[in-house]
Scaffold this motif. Structure first.
Motif, PDB file in Angstrom:
ATOM      1  N   ILE A 190      -5.307  45.298  54.176  1.00 47.29           N
ATOM      2  CA  ILE A 190      -6.540  44.790  53.581  1.00 47.29           C
ATOM      3  C   ILE A 190      -6.225  43.752  52.510  1.00 47.29           C
ATOM      4  N   GLY A 191      -5.038  43.849  51.918  1.00 46.28           N
ATOM      5  CA  GLY A 191      -4.614  42.815  50.978  1.00 46.28           C
ATOM      6  C   GLY A 191      -4.533  41.449  51.625  1.00 46.28           C
ATOM      7  N   ILE A 192      -4.208  41.405  52.914  1.00 48.35           N
ATOM      8  CA  ILE A 192      -4.208  40.123  53.631  1.00 48.35           C
ATOM      9  C   ILE A 192      -5.643  39.656  53.839  1.00 48.35           C
ATOM     10  N   TYR A 193      -6.514  40.566  54.252  1.00 46.67           N
ATOM     11  CA  TYR A 193      -7.927  40.198  54.435  1.00 46.67           C
ATOM     12  C   TYR A 193      -8.518  39.629  53.140  1.00 46.67           C
ATOM     13  N   ASN A 194      -8.132  40.194  52.012  1.00 51.35           N
ATOM     14  CA  ASN A 194      -8.657  39.700  50.739  1.00 51.35           C
ATOM     15  C   ASN A 194      -8.346  38.226  50.523  1.00 51.35           C
ATOM     16  N   ALA A 195      -7.266  37.752  51.114  1.00 52.62           N
ATOM     17  CA  ALA A 195      -6.845  36.366  50.901  1.00 52.62           C
ATOM     18  C   ALA A 195      -7.705  35.354  51.655  1.00 52.62           C
ATOM     19  N   ILE A 196      -8.573  35.803  52.561  1.00 52.69           N
ATOM     20  CA  ILE A 196      -9.428  34.836  53.266  1.00 52.69           C
ATOM     21  C   ILE A 196     -10.687  34.506  52.467  1.00 52.69           C
ATOM     22  N   GLN A 197     -10.905  35.201  51.346  1.00 52.63           N
ATOM     23  CA  GLN A 197     -12.007  34.823  50.468  1.00 52.63           C
ATOM     24  C   GLN A 197     -11.717  33.460  49.839  1.00 52.63           C
ATOM     25  N   PRO A 198     -12.754  32.700  49.478  1.00 52.73           N
ATOM     26  CA  PRO A 198     -12.517  31.412  48.819  1.00 52.73           C
ATOM     27  C   PRO A 198     -11.659  31.575  47.574  1.00 52.73           C
ATOM     28  N   ASN A 199     -10.661  30.722  47.442  1.00 53.64           N
ATOM     29  CA  ASN A 199      -9.744  30.797  46.299  1.00 53.64           C
ATOM     30  C   ASN A 199     -10.057  29.750  45.236  1.00 53.64           C
ATOM     31  N   ALA A 200     -11.061  28.903  45.488  1.00 52.58           N
ATOM     32  CA  ALA A 200     -11.427  27.839  44.548  1.00 52.58           C
ATOM     33  C   ALA A 200     -12.809  27.325  44.925  1.00 52.58           C
ATOM     34  N   THR A 201     -13.449  26.619  44.014  1.00 55.31           N
ATOM     35  CA  THR A 201     -14.808  26.120  44.259  1.00 55.31           C
ATOM     36  C   THR A 201     -14.918  25.311  45.552  1.00 55.31           C
ATOM     37  N   PRO A 202     -14.049  24.334  45.835  1.00 55.65           N
ATOM     38  CA  PRO A 202     -14.224  23.553  47.071  1.00 55.65           C
ATOM     39  C   PRO A 202     -13.870  24.304  48.342  1.00 55.65           C
ATOM     40  N   ALA A 203     -13.399  25.544  48.223  1.00 58.43           N
ATOM     41  CA  ALA A 203     -13.058  26.328  49.408  1.00 58.43           C
ATOM     42  C   ALA A 203     -14.225  27.163  49.917  1.00 58.43           C
ATOM     43  N   HIS A 204     -15.341  27.203  49.184  1.00 61.72           N
ATOM     44  CA  HIS A 204     -16.512  27.955  49.641  1.00 61.72           C
ATOM     45  C   HIS A 204     -17.125  27.287  50.865  1.00 61.72           C
TER      46      HIS A 204
ATOM     47  N   GLN B 124     -23.427  16.151  44.033  1.00 57.19           N
ATOM     48  CA  GLN B 124     -23.207  14.988  43.167  1.00 57.19           C
ATOM     49  C   GLN B 124     -22.217  15.240  42.041  1.00 57.19           C
ATOM     50  N   ASP B 125     -21.833  16.487  41.799  1.00 58.06           N
ATOM     51  CA  ASP B 125     -20.895  16.798  40.724  1.00 58.06           C
ATOM     52  C   ASP B 125     -19.451  16.704  41.227  1.00 58.06           C
ATOM     53  N   SER B 126     -18.719  15.752  40.694  1.00 56.33           N
ATOM     54  CA  SER B 126     -17.353  15.521  41.172  1.00 56.33           C
ATOM     55  C   SER B 126     -16.444  16.724  40.972  1.00 56.33           C
ATOM     56  N   TRP B 127     -16.681  17.487  39.908  1.00 57.19           N
ATOM     57  CA  TRP B 127     -15.753  18.568  39.570  1.00 57.19           C
ATOM     58  C   TRP B 127     -15.693  19.651  40.635  1.00 57.19           C
ATOM     59  N   GLN B 128     -16.728  19.764  41.479  1.00 56.38           N
ATOM     60  CA  GLN B 128     -16.717  20.820  42.494  1.00 56.38           C
ATOM     61  C   GLN B 128     -15.778  20.515  43.661  1.00 56.38           C
ATOM     62  N   GLY B 129     -15.350  19.282  43.790  1.00 49.07           N
ATOM     63  CA  GLY B 129     -14.296  18.967  44.749  1.00 49.07           C
ATOM     64  C   GLY B 129     -14.725  18.446  46.099  1.00 49.07           C
ATOM     65  N   SER B 130     -16.003  18.582  46.471  1.00 49.24           N
ATOM     66  CA  SER B 130     -16.428  18.137  47.796  1.00 49.24           C
ATOM     67  C   SER B 130     -16.928  16.701  47.821  1.00 49.24           C
ATOM     68  N   LYS B 131     -17.326  16.170  46.673  1.00 51.99           N
ATOM     69  CA  LYS B 131     -17.919  14.828  46.627  1.00 51.99           C
ATOM     70  C   LYS B 131     -16.942  13.767  47.119  1.00 51.99           C
ATOM     71  N   GLU B 132     -15.709  13.787  46.618  1.00 51.70           N
ATOM     72  CA  GLU B 132     -14.749  12.761  47.023  1.00 51.70           C
ATOM     73  C   GLU B 132     -14.350  12.907  48.489  1.00 51.70           C
ATOM     74  N   VAL B 133     -14.405  14.122  49.010  1.00 49.28           N
ATOM     75  CA  VAL B 133     -14.101  14.320  50.426  1.00 49.28           C
ATOM     76  C   VAL B 133     -15.187  13.671  51.277  1.00 49.28           C
ATOM     77  N   GLY B 134     -16.454  13.920  50.914  1.00 44.28           N
ATOM     78  CA  GLY B 134     -17.562  13.320  51.647  1.00 44.28           C
ATOM     79  C   GLY B 134     -17.584  11.816  51.568  1.00 44.28           C
ATOM     80  N   GLU B 135     -17.078  11.266  50.463  1.00 46.46           N
ATOM     81  CA  GLU B 135     -17.013   9.823  50.273  1.00 46.46           C
ATOM     82  C   GLU B 135     -15.768   9.201  50.897  1.00 46.46           C
ATOM     83  N   TRP B 136     -14.921  10.030  51.463  1.00 42.77           N
ATOM     84  CA  TRP B 136     -13.660   9.607  52.090  1.00 42.77           C
ATOM     85  C   TRP B 136     -12.708   9.012  51.053  1.00 42.77           C
ATOM     86  N   LEU B 137     -12.740   9.587  49.858  1.00 40.34           N
ATOM     87  CA  LEU B 137     -11.896   9.134  48.767  1.00 40.34           C
ATOM     88  C   LEU B 137     -10.822  10.152  48.405  1.00 40.34           C
ATOM     89  N   THR B 138     -10.566  11.085  49.297  1.00 40.03           N
ATOM     90  CA  THR B 138      -9.567  12.124  49.048  1.00 40.03           C
ATOM     91  C   THR B 138      -8.187  11.502  48.821  1.00 40.03           C
TER      92      THR B 138
END
Length: 517
Positions: free
Chosen positions: A49-63, A77-91
């Motif tokens: 079950i310790g392995i299963y626990n690792a599939i939970q999101p480990n950071a905000t952009p992993a949700h 629109q908030d850059s700090w959450q991590g998904s904005k730059e990915v959507g803008e193709w600026l990763t």
């Protein structure tokens, strides 16, 4: 399995964060150690079950919902959450989202490899070793399937490494895929079709076969992907749950459609911060794009752009595909105990997600709604897509898509789009169906990576909220679309994420990075 989570979360943290024996060969007396822990079935289950626990999101952009924000479905629109730059193709190689995904998947893999090593000498029966090892191998296949989808070539590690061997190079994607399929095959051969009681939520034969289909589809193995999906269907263990909206509520968890999910428990092990309830209902960043809303057909099966559809721009949500209202908090719709008035809400695009949002719960930081990762509708549509891409235009494709539509009383493909359709037409139909069926389940961005269709990377539009303001007279509202964000596809990066710079700094053997980084 929810009950087991209560006693295994802390234990798994201790168990899988011990020192290497190369650095410390004493038996620890104040913490758990693999060398002394695997003494009975309960302890082995705790480690698993310790392995299963690792599939939970480990950071905000992993949700999961962040992956809809990265796609043409949403926008944060908030850059700090991590998904904005990915959507803008600026990763870039220092971006948070790639680091979170890379770290999470290799954490899963590390825990699996440690578990597979330690269970071989555990004082349990061979049957228990085989069954639990199968679950672990499923989880390793799950993690590696995720890695090659986002990063391409990645280090292939299938055993516990000594520190001197840890500076690994990236393996060819094809070699990693071979290992993934081997893990899924071994898992499917040993896992049961279902569980009962507190074991519900553990990986099953159906989960192994469904994820096998998913990874084969992502790697253009059309015939094998179609067969793996058919193998799930042949189990006769699943069905479409009749209540589409209810599928994504706690009252209907573990229903007949769910193949694999992340299980949560109130207070003891709720969703990691920021929960879906917090992000989707309270924060001002959970935007639904006008493009997503417009993609839902009318109830007669016609797109809103069709003059015969009956679409009314002044009453744009009337007589639409029922999945729209079930999935999106639309202007003027019920939102908790009140009515959603866009001008009074902080979300810029004028609409919020409804599906998976747990709207109205008492404590948004104590959200325990399970996150569904794989459900039966996906199996139908994966098989349909695999058949289409293999060159088939047979009736079975229509039937598979029709089954998904029928659950929400949408008309059949034959009744609207017609019969005798070619590959291009059927491809467009199944891709549309995936978008409206799986909105806000975290699948859209991965679909975009698989299809490699640059036309899906475009500017974000929402509603002009100032025109949606008077709650007493919604008849006067005007649904004018306004641009929220510019998005431009970067062909130099193509469809892969970068290997994180932090890992490259430690291990230069990970170079060269993916193109464009």
């Amino acid at each position: 399995m929810k009950n087991l989570h209560k006693i295994t979360f802390l234990l798994s943290v201790l168990l899988f964060t011990g020192c290497s024996k190369d650095l410390l060969n004493k038996t620890p007396k104040d913490q758990l150690s693999p060398s002394t822990f695997f003494q009975n079935e309960t302890q082995c289950k705790m480690a698993l079950i310790g392995i299963y626990n690792a599939i939970q999101p480990n950071a905000t952009p992993a949700h999961f919902y962040q992956f809809d924000f990265m796609s043409d479905n949403g926008y944060c629109q908030d850059s700090w959450q991590g998904s904005k730059e990915v959507g803008e193709w600026l990763t870039n190689s220092s971006s948070w989202a790639p680091y979170a995904k890379w770290t999470q998947d290799y954490n899963i893999i590390s825990r699996v490899n440690e578990f597979l090593q330690d269970i071989t000498t555990a004082t349990v029966s061979d049957d228990i070793k085989t069954a639990m090892s199968a679950e672990a191998k499923f989880l390793r296949g799950y993690a590696y399937g995720d890695l090659i989808a986002y990063f391409g070539d990645v280090p292939l590690i299938t055993k516990v490494l000594a520190l001197s061997d840890a500076y690994v190079s990236r393996s060819a994607k094809a070699d990693v895929l071979t290992q993934i399929i081997s893990d899924f095959n071994e898992a499917a051969a040993a896992l049961p079709a279902s569980y009962s009681g507190t074991d519900v939520g553990r990986a099953t034969k159906g989960a192994a076969l469904a994820y096998k289909a998913k990874v084969l589809l992502a790697n253009q193995k059309w015939t094998d992907a179609a067969q793996a999906a058919q193998d799930v269907i042949n189990l006769a263990a699943y069905d479409l749950y009749p209540d589409y909206a209810g599928t994504f509520t706690e009252a209907h968890e573990n229903n007949i459609e769910v193949i694999f999910d992340i299980q949560y428990i109130p207070t003891t092990q709720a969703q990691p911060w920021p929960s879906a309830a917090l992000s989707l209902t309270s924060w001002p960043t959970a935007n639904v794009t006008a493009d997503l809303i417009n993609s839902y057909y009318m109830q007669n099966g016609l797109p809103i752009t069709d003059a015969a559809s009956g679409y009314d721009a002044q009453n744009p949500f009337v007589n639409r595909d029922p999945r729209l209202a079930a999935s999106v908090v639309l202007p003027g719709s019920q939102f908790g105990s009140g009515t959603f008035i866009p001008s009074l809400d902080q979300v810029p695009c004028g609409a919020r997600p409804r599906k998976n949002a747990s709207i109205g719960i008492a404590d948004v930081n104590n959200c325990s709604l399970n996150t569904i990762l794989m459900r039966y509708a996906d199996v139908y549509l994966m098989r349909a897509e695999a058949l289409i891409e293999s060159g088939s235009t047979d009736q079975e494709i229509y039937t598979l898509i029709d089954k998904v539509r029928a659950r929400v009383n949408m008309p059949t493909v034959e009744a609207v789009e017609g019969t005798g359709l070619n590959q291009t037409q059927l491809r467009a139909i199944v891709r549309h169906e995936r978008r409206v069926e799986f909105y806000n389940e975290g699948t859209r961005y991965a679909d975009m990576l698989r299809w490699q269709d640059a036309s899906l990377v475009h500017d974000v539009y929402g509603y002009d909220k100032s025109l949606l303001s008077d709650p007493s007279s919604s008849a006067t509202w005007t649904f004018k679309q306004v641009k929220m964000e510019t998005r431009t596809f970067d062909a130099t990066k193509a469809w892969l994420w970068p290997v994180p710079q932090g890992d490259i700094d430690i291990n230069k053997n990970l170079l060269p990075n993916n193109p464009g980084y």
